[in-house]
Design a protein around this motif. Structure first.
Motif, PDB file in Angstrom:
ATOM      1  N   ALA A 132      77.525  14.262   8.137  1.00  0.00           N
ATOM      2  CA  ALA A 132      76.737  13.802   8.768  1.00  0.00           C
ATOM      3  C   ALA A 132      75.025  13.042   8.198  1.00  0.00           C
ATOM      4  O   ALA A 132      75.006  13.345   7.287  1.00  0.00           O
ATOM      5  N   SER A 133      74.810  12.679   9.830  1.00  0.00           N
ATOM      6  CA  SER A 133      73.740  12.191   8.639  1.00  0.00           C
ATOM      7  C   SER A 133      72.332  12.138   9.944  1.00  0.00           C
ATOM      8  O   SER A 133      72.070  12.562  10.719  1.00  0.00           O
ATOM      9  N   ASN A 134      70.988  11.812   9.919  1.00  0.00           N
ATOM     10  CA  ASN A 134      70.269  11.850  10.024  1.00  0.00           C
ATOM     11  C   ASN A 134      68.787  11.285   9.405  1.00  0.00           C
ATOM     12  O   ASN A 134      68.633  10.623   8.747  1.00  0.00           O
ATOM     13  N   VAL A 135      67.827  10.486  10.668  1.00  0.00           N
ATOM     14  CA  VAL A 135      66.516   9.953  10.163  1.00  0.00           C
ATOM     15  C   VAL A 135      65.873  11.317  10.667  1.00  0.00           C
ATOM     16  O   VAL A 135      65.628  11.342  11.581  1.00  0.00           O
ATOM     17  N   LEU A 136      64.944  10.435   9.849  1.00  0.00           N
ATOM     18  CA  LEU A 136      63.111  11.242  10.098  1.00  0.00           C
ATOM     19  C   LEU A 136      62.278  10.809   9.436  1.00  0.00           C
ATOM     20  O   LEU A 136      62.056   9.682   8.939  1.00  0.00           O
ATOM     21  N   GLU A 137      60.972  10.414  10.989  1.00  0.00           N
ATOM     22  CA  GLU A 137      59.700   9.317   9.946  1.00  0.00           C
ATOM     23  C   GLU A 137      59.027  10.359   9.132  1.00  0.00           C
ATOM     24  O   GLU A 137      58.558  11.495   9.640  1.00  0.00           O
ATOM     25  N   GLN A 138      58.838  10.369   7.992  1.00  0.00           N
ATOM     26  CA  GLN A 138      57.943  10.791   7.080  1.00  0.00           C
ATOM     27  C   GLN A 138      56.797  10.084   6.630  1.00  0.00           C
ATOM     28  O   GLN A 138      57.034   8.833   7.978  1.00  0.00           O
ATOM     29  N   PRO A 139      55.818  10.742   5.837  1.00  0.00           N
ATOM     30  CA  PRO A 139      54.622   9.985   6.350  1.00  0.00           C
ATOM     31  C   PRO A 139      54.408   8.696   6.228  1.00  0.00           C
ATOM     32  O   PRO A 139      54.086   7.462   6.434  1.00  0.00           O
ATOM     33  N   ARG A 140      55.880   8.522   4.836  1.00  0.00           N
ATOM     34  CA  ARG A 140      55.885   7.379   4.577  1.00  0.00           C
ATOM     35  C   ARG A 140      56.741   5.792   5.465  1.00  0.00           C
ATOM     36  O   ARG A 140      56.803   5.087   4.307  1.00  0.00           O
ATOM     37  N   GLY A 141      57.323   6.630   5.723  1.00  0.00           N
ATOM     38  CA  GLY A 141      58.317   5.631   7.024  1.00  0.00           C
ATOM     39  C   GLY A 141      59.681   6.200   6.765  1.00  0.00           C
ATOM     40  O   GLY A 141      59.939   7.731   6.764  1.00  0.00           O
ATOM     41  N   GLU A 142      60.499   6.051   7.097  1.00  0.00           N
ATOM     42  CA  GLU A 142      61.684   6.419   7.587  1.00  0.00           C
ATOM     43  C   GLU A 142      62.755   7.195   6.557  1.00  0.00           C
ATOM     44  O   GLU A 142      62.784   6.286   5.472  1.00  0.00           O
ATOM     45  N   CYS A 143      63.008   8.229   6.563  1.00  0.00           N
ATOM     46  CA  CYS A 143      63.813   8.545   5.517  1.00  0.00           C
ATOM     47  C   CYS A 143      65.226   9.127   6.252  1.00  0.00           C
ATOM     48  O   CYS A 143      65.440  10.128   6.987  1.00  0.00           O
ATOM     49  N   TYR A 144      66.087   8.860   4.369  1.00  0.00           N
ATOM     50  CA  TYR A 144      67.709   9.175   5.806  1.00  0.00           C
ATOM     51  C   TYR A 144      68.376  10.169   4.812  1.00  0.00           C
ATOM     52  O   TYR A 144      67.896  10.020   4.011  1.00  0.00           O
TER      53      TYR A 144
ATOM     54  N   GLY B 241      55.765  16.878  -3.828  1.00  0.00           N
ATOM     55  CA  GLY B 241      55.119  18.107  -2.737  1.00  0.00           C
ATOM     56  C   GLY B 241      54.363  17.213  -1.952  1.00  0.00           C
ATOM     57  O   GLY B 241      53.112  18.156  -1.203  1.00  0.00           O
ATOM     58  N   ILE B 242      54.256  16.128  -1.862  1.00  0.00           N
ATOM     59  CA  ILE B 242      53.333  15.473  -0.688  1.00  0.00           C
ATOM     60  C   ILE B 242      54.038  15.428   0.531  1.00  0.00           C
ATOM     61  O   ILE B 242      53.529  15.726   1.413  1.00  0.00           O
ATOM     62  N   CYS B 243      55.417  14.865   1.100  1.00  0.00           N
ATOM     63  CA  CYS B 243      55.664  15.090   2.317  1.00  0.00           C
ATOM     64  C   CYS B 243      56.993  16.776   1.812  1.00  0.00           C
ATOM     65  O   CYS B 243      58.216  15.993   2.724  1.00  0.00           O
TER      66      CYS B 243
ATOM     67  N   PHE C  84      47.551  25.110   6.448  1.00  0.00           N
ATOM     68  CA  PHE C  84      48.548  25.589   5.865  1.00  0.00           C
ATOM     69  C   PHE C  84      48.664  27.078   5.218  1.00  0.00           C
ATOM     70  O   PHE C  84      49.325  28.019   5.954  1.00  0.00           O
ATOM     71  N   GLU C  85      47.691  27.802   4.980  1.00  0.00           N
ATOM     72  CA  GLU C  85      47.475  28.138   3.682  1.00  0.00           C
ATOM     73  C   GLU C  85      47.639  29.706   5.379  1.00  0.00           C
ATOM     74  O   GLU C  85      47.421  30.818   5.040  1.00  0.00           O
ATOM     75  N   LYS C  86      46.886  29.112   6.179  1.00  0.00           N
ATOM     76  CA  LYS C  86      46.495  30.403   7.029  1.00  0.00           C
ATOM     77  C   LYS C  86      47.862  30.757   7.796  1.00  0.00           C
ATOM     78  O   LYS C  86      47.959  32.124   8.252  1.00  0.00           O
ATOM     79  N   THR C  87      48.805  29.713   8.006  1.00  0.00           N
ATOM     80  CA  THR C  87      49.477  29.506   8.670  1.00  0.00           C
ATOM     81  C   THR C  87      50.507  30.039   8.067  1.00  0.00           C
ATOM     82  O   THR C  87      51.907  30.605   7.909  1.00  0.00           O
ATOM     83  N   THR C  88      51.121  29.275   6.810  1.00  0.00           N
ATOM     84  CA  THR C  88      52.615  30.235   5.686  1.00  0.00           C
ATOM     85  C   THR C  88      51.763  30.235   4.480  1.00  0.00           C
ATOM     86  O   THR C  88      52.952  30.958   3.744  1.00  0.00           O
ATOM     87  N   GLY C  89      50.759  30.526   4.300  1.00  0.00           N
ATOM     88  CA  GLY C  89      50.162  31.157   2.968  1.00  0.00           C
ATOM     89  C   GLY C  89      50.906  29.969   1.648  1.00  0.00           C
ATOM     90  O   GLY C  89      50.366  30.288   0.373  1.00  0.00           O
ATOM     91  N   GLY C  90      51.003  28.766   2.201  1.00  0.00           N
ATOM     92  CA  GLY C  90      51.117  28.201   1.027  1.00  0.00           C
ATOM     93  C   GLY C  90      50.265  26.804   0.908  1.00  0.00           C
ATOM     94  O   GLY C  90      49.834  26.561   2.026  1.00  0.00           O
ATOM     95  N   ARG C  91      49.882  26.105   0.222  1.00  0.00           N
ATOM     96  CA  ARG C  91      49.159  24.643   0.406  1.00  0.00           C
ATOM     97  C   ARG C  91      49.801  23.949   0.441  1.00  0.00           C
ATOM     98  O   ARG C  91      49.626  23.111   1.147  1.00  0.00           O
ATOM     99  N   VAL C  92      50.709  23.347  -0.713  1.00  0.00           N
ATOM    100  CA  VAL C  92      51.790  22.112  -0.301  1.00  0.00           C
ATOM    101  C   VAL C  92      53.046  22.695   0.105  1.00  0.00           C
ATOM    102  O   VAL C  92      53.250  21.811   0.533  1.00  0.00           O
ATOM    103  N   ILE C  93      53.365  22.931  -0.849  1.00  0.00           N
ATOM    104  CA  ILE C  93      54.597  23.527  -0.461  1.00  0.00           C
ATOM    105  C   ILE C  93      55.414  24.832   0.321  1.00  0.00           C
ATOM    106  O   ILE C  93      54.298  25.728   0.250  1.00  0.00           O
ATOM    107  N   LEU C  94      55.789  24.867   1.604  1.00  0.00           N
ATOM    108  CA  LEU C  94      55.272  25.611   2.415  1.00  0.00           C
ATOM    109  C   LEU C  94      56.197  26.645   2.960  1.00  0.00           C
ATOM    110  O   LEU C  94      56.545  27.939   2.987  1.00  0.00           O
ATOM    111  N   SER C  95      57.438  25.768   2.723  1.00  0.00           N
ATOM    112  CA  SER C  95      58.724  26.911   2.797  1.00  0.00           C
ATOM    113  C   SER C  95      58.932  27.732   3.982  1.00  0.00           C
ATOM    114  O   SER C  95      59.119  28.983   3.764  1.00  0.00           O
TER     115      SER C  95
END
Lengths: 197, 151, 362
Positions: free
Chosen positions: C295-307, C66-68, C139-150
């Motif tokens: 396919a593979s992919n890396v992305l910088e999450q708040p806590r670091g690289e996610c594969y 829920g955080i990432c 978040f709430e104004k732009t997506t409607g959700g607070r933590v899970i944005l979808s």
């Protein structure tokens, strides 16, 4: 730094030496994963250096094979090796921190190796689609060879009719206000989907 | 109102939640929603707690932990299932390692659905829980009185 | 020297926001070894790809954590797009990064609050979470959700943000920046905080490289790596991106790195809002990933690289979906940082690593 990714094959025998040489050359260990197959697993080891992500794939590792751990070279691998042991039942030897099957406590043994009915259905469906596609291509090729002209003539009117109808509808939608048009489009799409199923 | 319901202390345990509901439980008690102004205090000790907020579903490994925390709490106590996973398993209901909602492990008094559960819903749920707490307290007193009479 | 004793730590523990269990081998007051035990939140959601098709699975992917959440939906969508050769419109890429950077701000503020709570500074915890609420309101104004944005879907995003709202985001962040500065100066100059964090849980640069660490945890030990510098998506249009580094490798350095990263994210959002192009926000995605494609992919999450890794089988359902999250990569680093520390420092060290247990276990 530019990102590139490649998949390359690797032999099980050379895995450990490969890991050591990666370590020597200053690559960063990224991850290990397993993919369940009918009679074994694929193992994917990933390393990264200067933006190049290299995924080394060991294909079709038999279930009873012994896989050497690379956690002596890259300690971070112990998490994934324990996980692969617990979820896929792959025997990995000499893990630096070995939980001996107690990493995850799950209700069924090696849950990732169980082929669910959903997966089976999806595979069958995919095979059917592939077969139908191949048959269609074959038929199309045959038809083109045999009586290309005649077949094309026969097909054309119905296609034209549909295209004309669609164009008419598009024109109508363009005249409507955008919100309503979007609604009509959504309804049409839903209907088309229903018809397709 | 009983003495406990004036300032219900809550304990929070994360079952197998995705964190979404956990941070909303904390956000409920933080500025913004400020649950603390109603006397709701977060505690880490099950013996101090009146209301048990559980997020996430139960699985093979945490079902005992949830039961142990519940058993340690003193009567009267109330369980609130926070979020749809705690209520029924939610989006993960058909995962291989999910048994189901928290009610598979312990009796649940209030269900607060949502993914993630909104702080407003949680405040409502705690208020509903406080009512249950009062009822349970009254029932306990009645029991004691009856027992005294028999003696 | 006293006898070695094993102290169980967690899963339900007052200082732990999440169920993580550690067996700490302690001699006198010093931790000589540590064995992490996980599996309390293991749901087995990677196997759910068999039951949900690739469009539906994005809603499962973002509920890994829920955080990432924003990062996971983004990483999953990018991987499937790579698998199917889908080109995403430029505006969608910008919107994705704006939301992703907002969620980094929310995650880091959340973490700063928890860190403050860990050394008993409760009012600072409350202030961090008060500021965080403003990001959640955006978040709430732009997506409607607070933590899970979808808001992310395969092929683009679900919603657009109009010009007025984009300006409001910048205005809110500017207001936040000023108040954030006072919080940071408290965090970084307070003597009692320094006493608890300077020189605690040190990971040297060589160790960080050796343990393949990622994220702010590694950058605090001067590991010059951040997936954002690979310049993919809208990150490629930034005029300049330099990872934030520190050389000390202790708890204090990790706090410093995360503090600066919030300001960096605000700067990124401001630049992207100024540069955002007009156009479509999504393309139609039809068909299924080909059999055996991967396919593979890396992305910088708040806590670091996610594969991320995906493999198709010709049907709408993927054959395999895999996420290697930053915390599981950093577990080895955590064990190394805990070895030799004082028992009383354990919670501080664990928190500065910012473990995300539900990411790790999935």
């Amino acid at each position: 730094m530019e990102f590139t990714q490649v998949f390359e094959p690797l032999a099980l025998d050379s895995l450990h030496d490969f890991a050591l040489s990666r370590k020597e050359d200053g690559w960063r260990y990224v991850q290990t994963l397993a993919v369940n197959k009918d009679d074994g697993v694929d193992l994917v080891y990933s390393f990264m250096k200067n933006g190049a992500l290299v995924n080394s794939v060991i294909s079709d590792v038999p279930r009873d094979a012994e896989v050497p751990s690379i956690s002596d070279a890259f300690l971070a691998a112990f998490v994934f090796e324990n996980e692969i042991h617990d979820l896929f039942g792959v025997r990995i030897t000499d893990i630096a921190i070995d939980f001996e099957g107690n990493f995850y406590r799950v209700s069924e043994e090696y849950p990732m190796t169980i082929i669910s009915p959903e997966q089976l259905a999806a595979r069958e469906k995919a095979a059917k689609i592939a077969a139908a596609k191949a048959a269609k291509e074959r038929a199309a090729a045959n038809a083109a060879e045999a009586s290309a002209e005649a077949a094309a003539e026969a097909e054309k009117p119905s296609e034209d009719e549909e295209a004309r109808k669609a164009a008419e509808l598009e024109a109508k939608l363009a005249a409507m206000d955008p919100e309503k048009a979007a609604k009509v489009r959504a309804a049409m799409e839903a209907r088309a989907k229903k018809g397709g199923e | 109102m009983g003495y406990a319901s004036r300032s219900p202390w809550v304990i929070h345990y994360d079952g197998s939640s995705c964190n979404g509901c956990d941070i909303e439980v904390l956000a409920t008690l933080c500025p913004g929603f400020d649950g603390e102004r109603f006397g709701v205090v977060n505690t880490g000790n099950p013996k101090h707690a009146d209301i048990f907020l559980v997020t996430g579903s139960v699985n093979e490994q945490n079902i005992d932990v949830v039961r142990q925390i519940y058993d340690q709490m003193v009567e009267p106590k109330v369980v609130v299932a926070c979020g749809i996973c705690a209520c029924s398993g939610g989006v993960f209901h058909d995962c291989y390692n999910v048994i189901g909602g928290v009610d598979q492990a312990i009796p649940v008094d209030v269900y607060a659905p949502g993914c993630a559960v909104r702080p407003e819903t949680l405040i409502d749920a705690i208020v509903a829980g406080v009512k249950v707490l009062d009822e349970k307290e009254a029932a306990l007193k009645e029991q004691k009185r009856a027992a005294k009479k028999e003696r | 020297m006293g006898k070695a004793t094993v102290i169980p730590f967690g899963p339900q523990h007052p200082v732990l926001p999440e169920p993580l269990h550690l067996d700490l081998v302690v001699q006198d007051e010093t931790v000589i070894d540590c064995l992490p035990q996980i599996g309390f939140i293991h749901r087995g959601l990677e196997k759910l790809v068999e039951k949900r098709d690739y469009n539906q699975f994005i809603y499962v992917a973002e509920r890994i954590c829920g955080i990432c959440a924003m990062g996971h939906s983004l990483g999953y969508a990018e991987t499937v797009e790579e698998l199917m050769g889908v080109e995403v419109p430029k505006r969608a890429e910008y919107l994705r990064v704006i939301w992703h950077e907002l969620s980094r701000i929310h995650s880091h503020l959340l973490w700063l609050g928890l860190a403050a709570d860990a050394f008993g500074f409760e009012s600072l915890f409350m202030h961090c979470w008060r500021l965080r609420e403003r990001v959640l309101d955006l978040f709430e104004k732009t997506t409607g959700g607070r933590v899970i944005l979808s808001v992310v879907k395969v092929g683009g995003v679900v919603r657009d943000i109009d010009g007025a709202m984009l300006r409001e985001i910048v205005a809110v962040l500017e207001g936040l920046e000023a108040e954030y500065a006072t919080i940071v100066s408290t965090l970084l100059t307070d003597a009692s905080i320094k006493n608890r964090t300077v020189g605690v849980g040190v990971i040297s640069h060589e160790e960080a490289l050796d343990l393949s660490m990622v994220g702010p945890f590694a950058r605090a030990s001067a590991v010059n790596y951040d997936c954002r510098m690979l310049g993919r998506g809208a990150y490629g249009d930034l005029s300049d991106f330099q990872p934030i580094l520190d050389t000390q490798g202790d708890c204090y350095a990790r706090i410093k790195v995360r503090c600066s990263e919030v300001l960096q994210s605000i700067a990124i959002i401001k630049e992207l809002v100024a540069k955002i192009p007009t156009g479509d926000i999504a393309v139609d995605v039809k068909g299924s990933p080909a059999d055996g494609s991967q396919a593979s992919n890396v992305l910088e999450q708040p806590r670091g690289e996610c594969y991320y890794y995906a493999r198709g089988n010709g049907s709408k359902n993927l054959e395999r979906m895999r996420m290697r999250t930053p915390t599981s990569q950093n577990l080895a680093g955590m064990v190394a940082a805990l070895k030799g520390c004082d028992l009383a420092d354990v919670n501080m060290i664990i928190l500065t690593i910012d473990p995300c247990v539900s990411c790790t276990e999935r």
